[in-house]
Design a protein around this motif. Structure first.
Motif, PDB file in Angstrom:
ATOM      1  N   ARG A 165      -4.685  -0.244   3.451  1.00 55.54           N
ATOM      2  CA  ARG A 165      -5.113  -0.722   2.130  1.00 55.54           C
ATOM      3  C   ARG A 165      -5.225   0.462   1.180  1.00 55.54           C
ATOM      4  O   ARG A 165      -5.778   1.501   1.534  1.00 55.54           O
ATOM      5  N   ALA A 166      -4.713   0.279  -0.009  1.00 53.94           N
ATOM      6  CA  ALA A 166      -4.570   1.415  -0.922  1.00 53.94           C
ATOM      7  C   ALA A 166      -5.753   1.622  -1.859  1.00 53.94           C
ATOM      8  O   ALA A 166      -5.993   2.752  -2.306  1.00 53.94           O
ATOM      9  N   THR A 183      -6.263   4.947   5.905  1.00 51.20           N
ATOM     10  CA  THR A 183      -6.203   3.921   4.869  1.00 51.20           C
ATOM     11  C   THR A 183      -6.465   2.512   5.384  1.00 51.20           C
ATOM     12  O   THR A 183      -6.770   1.620   4.578  1.00 51.20           O
ATOM     13  N   SER A 221       0.821  -1.211   0.000  1.00 51.83           N
ATOM     14  CA  SER A 221       0.000   0.000   0.000  1.00 51.83           C
ATOM     15  C   SER A 221       0.854   1.260   0.000  1.00 51.83           C
ATOM     16  O   SER A 221       0.559   2.225  -0.710  1.00 51.83           O
TER      17      SER A 221
END
Length: 288
Positions: A267-268, A264, A25
């Motif tokens: 997690r991207a 986030t 990420s």
């Protein structure tokens, strides 16, 4: 609309697999050239070593500016000051100063540690006394659950600003009118630092419901309706979540907001999609 500035929050991984997700990420989000990325600090300092290792790795292996979270819980002033000196020594110049949650977790009664900093305002003063850190602090559009009133909460934010904070990042919210009314009240109180909206893309609605009940952040009824019956449909849930985050951020842009801080959850994908909808992409950023 004004150019967008973004920052991203990560948490230190507990396992190797979680570490792989985090660093993937970081790699995906770094090309967006965030103003900074921050790394959280667990309740009671429970992630102290992992936070420091994560911060140090980002500093040494990337060109990202890193803000290290730091809390007052379960630590004396000497212990906190040592952490601050260690951060400065490895190149960290930005601290997110927070009171922090009790070791038992959010919702439990907070008791200042004997010999420690009592709150984020004191921590801000202490950090500035160690080195010339940039200091960001938290703020709460619907007030902190322990505050007696919104007015008292804003008074406490002012104390943090008077102590040296130069940016406030909000608790997550999903009603932009709530944020706008809060900023208006903050400005009337004479606080002029940036009030950066904290954006939480919804990766798990049940977990979000639990978090919101503990931290006092309301969830509009429409969210419940949108995520109803999507537990077994992750693809559709992802699409709905991306749409909600994009709509919220684009609306904030239209209201003149140009800084965004993304929670986030390491997690991207949802954050990347939202940034793209705001006109921020790696290609655009690199060409600027």
């Amino acid at each position: 609309m004004p150019p967008v500035k973004v920052s991203f929050e990560f948490f230190p991984p507990k396992t190797d697999k979680m570490g792989e997700t985090l660093w993937t990420s970081v790699g995906k989000l770094a090309p967006l050239k965030p103003t900074f990325v921050s790394v959280t600090y667990g309740a009671g300092g429970s992630t102290r070593e992992r936070t420091h290792k994560t911060v140090e790795r980002i500093v040494s292996e990337t060109e990202l500016s890193v803000a290290a979270h730091l809390t007052t819980v379960e630590a004396t002033k000497d212990t906190v000051d040592d952490v601050l000196r260690d951060y400065w020594a490895v190149g960290v110049r930005h601290i997110v100063a927070l009171r922090g949650d009790p070791p038992a977790g959010v919702g439990e009664t907070y008791v200042p540690t004997p010999g420690g900093y009592a709150n984020a305002a004191e921590l801000t003063v202490g950090a500035k006394g160690i080195a010339d850190f940039e200091i960001s602090v938290g703020c709460y559009p619907e007030k902190h659950p322990e505050s007696a009133s919104v007015e008292a909460d804003i008074d406490y934010l002012k104390a943090k600003v008077d102590a040296g904070a130069t940016r406030a990042i909000t608790q997550f919210f999903y009603d932009n009118d709530v944020y706008e009314r809060y900023v208006e009240r903050v400005r009337k109180a004479g606080i002029d630092i940036p009030i950066v909206p904290g954006i939480m893309p919804i990766s798990n609605f049940k977990s979000l419901c639990r978090m919101s009940s503990l931290c006092g952040a309301s969830l509009p009824k429409r969210l419940h309706a949108l995520f109803d019956d999507l537990d077994d449909d992750p693809a559709q849930r992802q699409l709905v979540a991306a749409t909600i985050a994009a709509e919220q951020c684009v609306d904030l842009q239209k209201r003149g907001i140009d800084q965004f801080h993304f929670y986030t959850l390491n997690r991207a994908e949802l954050t990347l999609a939202t940034c793209r909808m705001m006109g921020l992409t790696p290609a655009v950023t690199e060409a600027a």
